[in-house]
Scaffold this motif. Structure first.
Motif, PDB file in Angstrom:
ATOM      1  N   VAL A 183       0.861  -1.183   0.000  1.00  0.00           N
ATOM      2  CA  VAL A 183       0.000   0.000   0.000  1.00  0.00           C
ATOM      3  C   VAL A 183       0.896   1.231   0.000  1.00  0.00           C
ATOM      4  O   VAL A 183       1.750   1.392   0.868  1.00  0.00           O
ATOM      5  CB  VAL A 183      -0.942   0.020   1.225  1.00  0.00           C
ATOM      6  N   ILE A 184       0.697   2.089  -0.982  1.00  0.00           N
ATOM      7  CA  ILE A 184       1.417   3.358  -1.068  1.00  0.00           C
ATOM      8  C   ILE A 184       0.407   4.450  -0.727  1.00  0.00           C
ATOM      9  O   ILE A 184      -0.609   4.591  -1.403  1.00  0.00           O
ATOM     10  CB  ILE A 184       1.999   3.566  -2.475  1.00  0.00           C
ATOM     11  N   THR A 185       0.676   5.199   0.320  1.00  0.00           N
ATOM     12  CA  THR A 185      -0.294   6.168   0.827  1.00  0.00           C
ATOM     13  C   THR A 185      -0.156   7.527   0.137  1.00  0.00           C
ATOM     14  O   THR A 185       0.847   7.808  -0.521  1.00  0.00           O
ATOM     15  CB  THR A 185      -0.122   6.349   2.343  1.00  0.00           C
ATOM     16  N   ALA A 186      -1.170   8.364   0.327  1.00  0.00           N
ATOM     17  CA  ALA A 186      -1.171   9.704  -0.262  1.00  0.00           C
ATOM     18  C   ALA A 186      -0.018  10.546   0.273  1.00  0.00           C
ATOM     19  O   ALA A 186       0.570  11.341  -0.469  1.00  0.00           O
ATOM     20  CB  ALA A 186      -2.507  10.393   0.010  1.00  0.00           C
ATOM     21  N   ASP A 187       0.321  10.377   1.545  1.00  0.00           N
ATOM     22  CA  ASP A 187       1.449  11.124   2.113  1.00  0.00           C
ATOM     23  C   ASP A 187       2.751  10.760   1.414  1.00  0.00           C
ATOM     24  O   ASP A 187       3.571  11.625   1.113  1.00  0.00           O
ATOM     25  CB  ASP A 187       1.577  10.855   3.615  1.00  0.00           C
ATOM     26  N   GLN A 188       2.953   9.476   1.138  1.00  0.00           N
ATOM     27  CA  GLN A 188       4.166   9.044   0.440  1.00  0.00           C
ATOM     28  C   GLN A 188       4.183   9.565  -0.994  1.00  0.00           C
ATOM     29  O   GLN A 188       5.221  10.002  -1.487  1.00  0.00           O
ATOM     30  CB  GLN A 188       4.264   7.522   0.452  1.00  0.00           C
ATOM     31  N   ILE A 189       3.041   9.532  -1.667  1.00  0.00           N
ATOM     32  CA  ILE A 189       2.952  10.055  -3.037  1.00  0.00           C
ATOM     33  C   ILE A 189       3.303  11.540  -3.061  1.00  0.00           C
ATOM     34  O   ILE A 189       4.062  12.010  -3.901  1.00  0.00           O
ATOM     35  CB  ILE A 189       1.545   9.814  -3.620  1.00  0.00           C
ATOM     36  N   ARG A 190       2.770  12.279  -2.098  1.00  0.00           N
ATOM     37  CA  ARG A 190       3.024  13.715  -2.016  1.00  0.00           C
ATOM     38  C   ARG A 190       4.490  14.009  -1.697  1.00  0.00           C
ATOM     39  O   ARG A 190       5.103  14.892  -2.292  1.00  0.00           O
ATOM     40  CB  ARG A 190       2.107  14.318  -0.961  1.00  0.00           C
ATOM     41  N   GLU A 191       5.085  13.252  -0.757  1.00  0.00           N
ATOM     42  CA  GLU A 191       6.486  13.464  -0.400  1.00  0.00           C
ATOM     43  C   GLU A 191       7.430  13.126  -1.547  1.00  0.00           C
ATOM     44  O   GLU A 191       8.468  13.756  -1.703  1.00  0.00           O
ATOM     45  CB  GLU A 191       6.853  12.617   0.827  1.00  0.00           C
ATOM     46  N   GLN A 192       7.083  12.112  -2.358  1.00  0.00           N
ATOM     47  CA  GLN A 192       7.907  11.757  -3.509  1.00  0.00           C
ATOM     48  C   GLN A 192       7.788  12.797  -4.619  1.00  0.00           C
ATOM     49  O   GLN A 192       8.657  12.878  -5.475  1.00  0.00           O
ATOM     50  CB  GLN A 192       7.462  10.411  -4.093  1.00  0.00           C
ATOM     51  N   GLY A 193       6.709  13.575  -4.601  1.00  0.00           N
ATOM     52  CA  GLY A 193       6.476  14.528  -5.683  1.00  0.00           C
ATOM     53  C   GLY A 193       6.104  13.824  -6.974  1.00  0.00           C
ATOM     54  O   GLY A 193       6.400  14.323  -8.064  1.00  0.00           O
TER      55      GLY A 193
END
Length: 120
Positions: A40-50
């Motif tokens: 599971v890849i969360t929205a916070d991780q997606i946002r931090e990765q840009g």
């Protein structure tokens, strides 16, 4: 940990990087108790990765080849565990794939989570 896992809604946004439940299976089990590999890849991780594309989201996921054909402006191409594209679902519904011209690129800024399940 068990108290937190019991409170998390598998379809709701996750606070942080670690999800303990998911709706990838038909059973409402904690991820640690599911009999298959689920990432599971969360929205916070997606946002931090840009991340701006699905390929960029999946680049750091285990068991995924995110850059199959390199940079492609037309669509996102990736291979999951076992070498298959599998089905891409959006809100639980399978997205149609109508040849090379029917590919529509997803916009990850609206994703709450990305779930990867091993093929069964």
């Amino acid at each position: 940990m068990r108290g937190r896992a019991a409170k998390e809604d598998p379809k709701a946004p996750v606070a942080g990087y670690v999800a303990t439940r998911t709706a990838a299976t038909k059973l409402d089990l904690p991820l640690a108790e599911t009999p298959q590999a689920i990432t599971v890849i969360t929205a916070d991780q997606i946002r931090e990765q840009g991340a701006r594309t699905m390929q960029e989201i999946l680049r750091y996921a285990p068991g995924v080849n995110a850059d199959v054909y390199g940079l492609d402006n037309r669509g996102d191409w990736f291979l999951l565990r076992g070498g298959s594209q599998g089905s891409t679902l959006l809100d639980g519904l399978r997205r149609p794939l109508s040849g090379w011209y029917g590919i529509v690129r997803d916009e990850p800024f609206a994703f709450e989570r990305v779930r990867l399940a091993s093929p069964t």
